[in-house]
Enzyme design. Structure first.
Site, short mmCIF file in Angstrom:
data_model
loop_
_atom_site.label_atom_id
_atom_site.label_comp_id
_atom_site.label_asym_id
_atom_site.label_seq_id
_atom_site.Cartn_x
_atom_site.Cartn_y
_atom_site.Cartn_z
N ASP A 341 0.80 -0.97 -0.08
CA ASP A 341 -0.06 0.07 0.12
C ASP A 341 0.89 1.25 0.08
OD1 ASP A 341 -1.88 1.87 0.68
OD2 ASP A 341 -3.09 0.76 1.52
N ARG A 343 -0.43 4.36 -0.02
CA ARG A 343 -1.56 5.76 0.40
C ARG A 343 -0.97 6.36 1.32
NH1 ARG A 343 -7.24 2.27 0.55
NH2 ARG A 343 -5.59 0.81 1.66
#
Length: 430
Positions: A341, A343
């Protein structure tokens, strides 16, 4: 400022091509005398100063990069094609925000907002003198009013979960909202502190991994603001946006990261659109009880890995030996992208601080990363609202089981190893 065109007056002819002459590098003396530096975290807009990122006059600029993020490339293409005057200055007449947001105490806290300009929607108001003097200051936030209409809301009305009130929610399912579009403005020292890295290392990494696109990152340490070429975010407010000032009024919120395949086209391999629609429903319920609801929609496609990478991961998941299953859900992403990830929710709470939110009574999310980032910024969270099982598409069960096993919030027990093997998705060609 440019005056309004009179009725019947022809627009100025566009430029016939890119400007001629020598190229002005950022190392040239004429480009290095920046306008007054921005005093980030100052107690008022006047003390802080405007963000000047227009490329027309290098001597006025006090930031690295250009306005509009990735859209600045389209602007460059329009100039090259001769359809846009390269020295065009925006006429901001009648563009003022359609609703009042702020100022709030968080705006002057250098630790609360580092990735957007909290005065970005108020430039015509707070920097009027500078605009009149000819300084090219452009809004990085726009606030307007609109209606949204989603089939899921109509379905909730049909089943009696929502009822029209003639104000927020109409009989035909229209929902009246206030919405704000926000472009990123990064205060580099604050970004570095948020990620616990040195500003020097941050600047070097940004420079090197953007292919050396912004030389000022490593040559202009005096410029502390960066307008990165990335997508921004949109806030949708259901109810009175100023209700955050009243501690007696309930606040609901869903922070949603973009998923074009699901959000727009309804792909059923994930729960993104169902969770988004559920968040909207919770926001409407809360607003109808006298509170206010917020959807914060971030442009972070495919966990900020991008849609190409996401589709490659889909193929890898579906083609692997044993098929698509929860026990290898995160592993397949890491094999393709090198990370699960990207983000990095550390910057996400900035939008909540811009809105003046100090607490969230109903947080519509299962993500511990989002929860930890928000509470880490001192924003209280009451109830955590998971997506109802009835809204989870069958093929998305792989994702949901994997996330619950990874520690995502759920009222159900954490899945064991056997359950991870059972949760399987469709074949690639089914």
């Amino acid at each position: 400022m440019i005056k309004n065109k009179q009725p019947g007056q022809q627009p100025d002819a566009p430029a016939k091509g890119p400007a001629k002459g020598h190229i002005k590098l950022t190392s040239h003396p004429s480009q290095r005398d920046a306008a007054s530096p921005v005093q980030w975290g100052a107690p008022s807009a006047g003390a802080r100063g405007p963000v000047v990122g227009a490329v027309n006059d290098g001597a006025q600029r006090n930031v690295i990069g250009a306005h509009s993020g990735s859209y600045s490339i389209y602007r460059a293409l329009a100039v090259a094609a001769g359809t846009l005057d390269p020295v065009h200055v925006a006429d901001l007449t009648d563009t003022a925000p359609a609703a009042r947001i702020g100022p709030y105490s968080q705006w002057a806290d250098v630790g609360k907002i580092v990735s957007l300009d909290p005065y970005g929607h108020m430039v015509s108001e707070v920097f009027s003198e500078q605009l009149e003097s000819g300084l090219d200051i452009r809004p990085t936030i726009a606030v307007t009013k609109a209606r949204v209409n989603m089939p899921e809301i109509k379905e909730a009305m049909r089943k009696g979960r929502l009822e029209a009130d003639g104000d927020l929610l109409t009989e035909n399912g229209d929902v009246r909202v206030t919405k704000a579009a926000i472009e990123p403005v990064w205060y580099l020292p604050g970004i570095a502190e948020r990620f616990a890295v040195s500003e020097t290392d941050l600047r070097r990494s940004l420079f090197e991994h953007s292919g050396g696109m912004y030389t000022e990152l490593v040559t202009r340490n005096d410029l502390k603001l960066f307008l990165p070429p990335i997508g921004g975010l949109t806030v949708y407010c259901f109810g009175d946006v100023s209700a955050v000032r009243d501690p007696g009024r309930e606040i609901a919120c869903r922070v949603h990261d973009e998923c074009n395949g699901s959000d727009v086209f309804g792909s059923d391999i994930c729960t993104c659109r169902p969770y988004l629609a559920h968040g909207v429903e919770v926001c409407i319920e809360t607003a109808q009880r006298g509170g206010v609801g917020f959807i914060v929609y971030n442009r972070k496609e495919g966990r900020a890995l991008g849609e190409v990478t996401k589709f490659l991961v889909y193929n890898a998941r579906k083609r692997q030996l044993g098929g698509d299953r929860a026990e290898t859900y995160f592993e397949r992403t890491e094999c393709v992208a090198g990370v699960q990830d990207m983000r990095f929710q550390e910057l996400m709470p900035d939008a909540l601080n811009w809105l003046g939110i100090a607490r969230i009574d109903r947080f519509v999310s299962m993500s511990d990363m989002k929860y930890d980032a928000i509470t880490g910024q001192g924003i209280e969270i009451g109830e955590r609202v998971a997506i109802p099982d009835s809204l989870i598409p069958e093929d998305a069960n792989v994702e949901m089981v994997a996330k619950k096993a990874a520690g995502y919030f759920s009222e159900e027990p954490e899945p064991d190893a056997e359950q991870l093997k059972v949760a399987r998705g469709r074949d690639l060609h089914d």
